[in-house]
Design an enzyme around this catalytic site. Structure first.
Site, PDB file in Angstrom:
ATOM      1  CE1 TYR A  76      31.382  43.426  41.823  1.00 56.47           C
ATOM      2  CE2 TYR A  76      32.497  44.360  43.547  1.00 56.47           C
ATOM      3  CZ  TYR A  76      31.852  43.590  43.210  1.00 56.47           C
ATOM      4  OH  TYR A  76      31.497  42.759  43.981  1.00 56.47           O
ATOM      5  N   GLY A  83      29.755  40.457  43.660  1.00 55.35           N
ATOM      6  CA  GLY A  83      30.102  39.070  43.535  1.00 55.35           C
ATOM      7  C   GLY A  83      29.412  38.628  42.297  1.00 55.35           C
TER       8      GLY A  83
END
Length: 558
Positions: A76, A83
């Protein structure tokens, strides 16, 4: 009366900075609120990263590099979007560009800039968090933030725009835009070569300019961002925690001045001493209350004005219950102090990067340390508590102005009421600020607006709480200045009032009189209030009381 952007760092202020040579502050797991004050408002330098701390940071960075080199790595914010775009794959060669794009897309703050002391606190808190070695940045990123502090480059950071959940993204992006740059431009890192690219704005030597120019003028190179570093700079609770550190420091000192003002009002209103009986407060078993009552007794020791109204059995709550109102705020500040100092030494970005240890492989862990629920709750609580302190202060002023409540003082605290309005209108100002505080202290932490396609479906609004609490502090300081003005005027109007004061209150009264003369006839009192606010900020009143009382002056319970 907060420090303004471009103000002189190191000038004496509400923390008394500027006395004696400053000591360096080290980035460590023991950063304290006094350290933040010393750097944000004083001239204390910050030591650059070295030794074990530098090794921890390098090990964390190596883990990012190793993870990025794995074929098909899905991490990530490093090889994915952010997001709601976390499912979008990013090629490893584009990871550095992704970092700079995050700065660009998040630099959307609005509103007046944060004060200089707040931004300097943010630089320190962010540098310390990154130095703990779980953020995956290179040491040069931390060194750059430290050099900005030491050489006086202060980014212009708009005060509004953070949700206080995915980190203080907008404020930190404006800060990072000054400190860093895209790795695609200016490979040599020459600070003078990038003036045409976005670099935010900064203050340097009293001038506001684009960030690249400020950094070049200070002789600081802006490192190009690499993988993960944009996220590490923006994803965290830094604005909230830095603001909370400053505000707790100010609140602690403001509470002592609330006690000084209350003591002088006790004498101006001929209050009963029974309400300060130590056995009474020990029976309630609340340490803050016991401490406030002890300080009031000490300040008032030797007073001939207390108990002068022999017919009165007891006082109104705004006098009688002063320890029960101010004391719990001391207790709250003591609790919040510990929570905020823990947060000064925390890693709050995402993902976190943990290097390999012995047989434990390194890991990049995605979580939610950036969520500002804690700081939001703490700041809301502080704002609510200070609102009550200001409200109590205003009620004492109102009593002094009102003949039916003041034990014989003339209306509006002036010898010729009617022709002169005395302190009537300045109490209006105090009442307006108390009302403003009541609006500002509506809890921000109970609000949430989902964002990012509902990926970020619960946010803290802690940055709003930080701004609102700072306003409440400033309002409360003004209300206390008005009480000092009114209480000194009440003592002046009592026959032989000055000579009947207690040991501590006489010192406070004389200090007030050094700032403002008695009100004989109408004049604008705005400058009088401002001078008394300055006396609160620079600690003159507290020092006067402490010097007069010596060992009899009990300190706040922190």
């Amino acid at each position: 009366m907060s420090a303004g952007m471009g103000g002189t760092v190191g000038a004496p202020g509400r923390d008394g900075a500027g006395s004696g040579p400053p000591s360096p502050v080290a980035l460590s797991r023991k950063l304290s609120i006094p350290d933040v004050i010393a750097v944000a408002r004083g001239a204390s330098p910050v030591s650059e990263l070295e030794g074990d701390a530098r090794e921890r940071v390098e090990a964390s960075r190596d883990t990012v590099v190793e993870a990025l080199a794995r074929p098909g790595a899905r991490i990530y914010g490093i090889t994915t979007g952010y997001g709601a775009l976390a499912d979008a794959r990013i090629a490893a060669p584009d990871a550095a560009r992704l970092s700079w794009n995050l700065i660009l897309k998040c630099a959307t703050g609005t509103g007046p800039p944060l004060p200089e002391d707040w931004v300097r606190a943010m630089l320190l808190v962010r540098a310390n968090s990154l130095a703990l070695g779980a953020s995956g940045v290179r040491p040069v990123i931390i060194d750059t933030l430290v050099r900005m502090l030491n050489r006086g480059v202060t980014p212009v950071v708009p005060g509004k725009g953070s949700l206080g959940a995915s980190g203080d993204l907008a404020p930190l992006a404006h800060m990072a835009a000054v400190a860093t740059r895209s790795s695609a431009a200016d490979p040599a890192g020459d600070p003078g070569e990038e003036s045409a690219a976005f670099s935010g704005e900064a203050w340097f030597e009293g001038r506001r300019m684009d960030g690249a120019s400020a950094m070049a003028a200070a002789g600081i190179s802006r490192p190009g961002l690499e993988a993960k570093e944009g996220l590490a700079l923006t994803n965290g609770t830094t604005m909230m925690v830095a603001g909370a550190a400053l505000q707790l420091h100010d609140a602690r000192r403001l509470l002592l001045h609330a006690e000084l003002a209350a003591a002088l009002s006790f004498e101006g209103l001929l209050a009963r001493s029974a309400a300060l009986n130590p056995a009474l407060h020990e029976a309630n078993n609340q340490p803050g209350q016991i401490g406030t009552a002890a300080r009031l007794r000490s300040i008032l020791s030797g007073s001939a004005l207390l108990d002068a109204d022999a017919e009165r059995v007891q006082d109104a709550y705004s006098l009688r219950c002063t320890p029960q109102v101010i004391g719990p705020v001391h207790d709250m500040v003591a609790f919040l102090w510990g929570r905020v100092e823990a947060s000064l030494n925390a890693v709050s970005d995402n993902p976190l990067v943990f290097p390999a240890k012995e047989r434990d492989p390194g890991a990049v862990v995605s979580g939610g340390n950036f969520h500002g629920a804690g700081p939001a709750l703490w700041l809301d609580a502080l704002g609510i508590a200070l609102t009550d302190v200001a409200s109590l202060s205003d009620r004492r002023v109102f009593r002094m102005l009102t003949p039916e409540l003041s034990a014989g003082l003339p209306a509006m605290l002036v010898e010729s009421p009617g022709l002169h309005g005395g302190l009537m209108s300045v109490q209006y100002t105090g009442a307006a600020l108390v009302s403003d505080n009541k609006t500002l202290s509506h809890p921000d932490s109970v609000d949430s607006i989902p964002t990012s396609a509902n990926q970020e479906d619960h946010v803290s609004m802690g940055a709003n709480a930080a701004r609102h609490t700072r306003e409440i502090l400033d309002n409360t300081r003004t209300v206390l200045a008005i009480e000092l003005l009114g209480a000194a005027q009440a003592v002046y109007l009592r026959p032989g009032g000055r000579d009947r004061l207690g040991a501590g209150t006489r010192a406070v009264y004389e200090t007030v009189r050094e700032c403002v003369p008695p009100v004989i006839e109408d004049r604008s009192l705005a400058a009088d209030v401002a001078r008394l606010e300055a006396a609160i900020d620079d600690g003159r009143l507290e020092r006067a009381a402490a010097d007069a009382l010596g060992d009899l002056w009990p300190r706040a319970p922190l």
